[in-house]
Design a protein around this motif. Structure first.
Motif: not given
Ligand code: ADP
Ligand code: MG
Length: 378
Positions: A253, A255, A296-299, A301
């Protein structure tokens, strides 16, 4: 062991994709030196400079170099073999082919790609199902092995149901036609009731996975995709033993915290002599109709992970409601052309060409064999 020795040992795991033998055994590593403070220079001799697999071999050599502790930079120089060297490579390739009796039922040269992740729930199975479906839609015969024995889900995601039959003592994967191609699926979900807890011990599980590769009939597929359990347990080990040229795609993901866990998986793949093909970032930020962006799940990564593993970010798949719904319905979104999955599949096909299409060195060595020794290779 000196740095040069460790690099040589690591390079021995790099295989010529056509001849399916170590580039060291084939005499393709002509020169190896470490300059300054860990600056590695490797000279690789190819059968011909125009080899279409050249960039792949260069990349694998570079990856192998970076996998050795103490190597700071890697330069790959490519030269062409002379006639004498080509003859020697031919003999080595032939000896290797004879010595190596395949234990899996995959045809020689058919690529196997494992989809791995540091933790569960990142969309590993979803990515596997969509890539497999898109490949089938394009006319490939795609083997799908669900080796996530505890968390199997591919039979449901791909909409196939058992029972699995055995013909001539071999399990036959369940077939589903998709477009002009087909999916050939084996999953624990076809052997056990989905939802049943599988309290298997390590050794039993390893054996089950080995059986899926050795005792099932994969002879009809052009490429094999393997969904693996999260983390770095026994199953990746078993896979690397049975499939020496296995490629690995790491799903994460976006994150940045997820990236750390996934990095261990990538490192593990490399240390097990597997071929790291790249990173897929899943559940990436979405832009809504009004132009508002949601992360929603960060960015970021995926790109970070790719950089830390010295590999490429193959795709960034946004969070999409239809991806989850289509998976639940057993009809992956990539059953139809899909702007997120199609480019990923294009790149994977370049990195791990299905069917083991014959390239330059096999053809050339064949021609040399006939000319020099009056006999075909093999
Ligand atoms: N890009 C995506 N957008 C929305 N939902 C997704 C996406 N990728 C996966 N999912 C959903 O997230 C859940 C976990 O995905 P799954 O593929 O089962 O993860 P893993 O195999 O890594 O455990 C599933 O319900 C799946 O449908
Ligand atoms: Mg899964």
């Amino acid at each position: 062991m000196s740095l040069v020795e460790r690099v040589r040992e690591r390079l021995a795991a790099v295989r010529d994709p056509e001849l399916d033998a170590s580039i060291v055994d084939l005499g393709m590593v002509r020169d190896l030196l470490v300059e300054g403070d860990g600056d590695l220079v490797v000279t690789v001799a190819l059968t011909t400079m125009g080899c279409p697999l050249r960039s792949r071999i260069e990349r694998d050599v570079r990856d192998a170099g970076f996998a050795v502790d103490g190597v700071r930079s890697v330069e790959v120089r490519v030269v062409a073999m002379d006639a004498e060297e080509r003859g020697a490579a031919l003999r080595a390739a032939r000896a290797h082919a004879q010595a190596q009796a395949p234990t899996t039922t995959l045809r020689p040269g058919v690529p196997a790609v494992a989809v791995a992740s540091g933790k569960g729930g990142v969309g590993k199975s979803s990515v596997t199902a969509n890539v497999a479906t898109a490949l089938a839609r394009r006319g490939r015969r795609v083997g799908v092995l669900d080796a996530d024995v505890w968390g199997f889900s591919l039979s449901r995601l791909l909409g196939v149901r058992g029972p699995v039959e055995a013909v001539g003592g071999r399990m036959v994967p369940l077939v589903r036609e998709v477009g002009t191609g087909s999916l050939h699926v084996l999953s624990m979900g076809l052997l056990a009731d989905e939802g049943a807890a599988l309290l298997w011990r390590g050794l039993v599980v390893q054996k089950a996975v080995a059986q899926f590769l050795e005792d099932a009939d994969w002879s009809g597929v052009d490429i094999l995709l393997i969904d693996t359990p999260p983390g770095t347990g026994d199953i990746p080990m078993t896979l690397s033993r049975l499939l020496p040229s296995l490629g690995v795609v790491v799903v994460t993901t976006p994150h940045p915290a997820a990236q750390g866990v996934a990095a261990r998986t990538g490192d593990f793949a490399r240390k097990s002599n597997l071929r790291l093909l790249g990173v897929v970032e899943n559940m990436a930020p979405v832009v809504c109709e009004g132009g508002v962006r949601h992360a929603y799940f960060g960015e970021g990564g995926g790109a970070l992970l790719a950089e830390s593993l010295h590999t490429e970010l193959l795709a960034s798949i946004p969070l999409r409601e239809d991806v989850a719904a289509a998976g639940d319905a057993g009809q992956p979104v990539a059953s139809a052309p899909d702007a997120d999955f199609d480019p990923l599949v294009d790149r994977l096909v370049e990195l791990a060409p299905p069917g083991g299409a014959p390239g330059c060195s096999a053809r050339m060595l064949d021609a040399i064999a006939r000319a020099v020794e009056g006999a075909p290779l093999g």
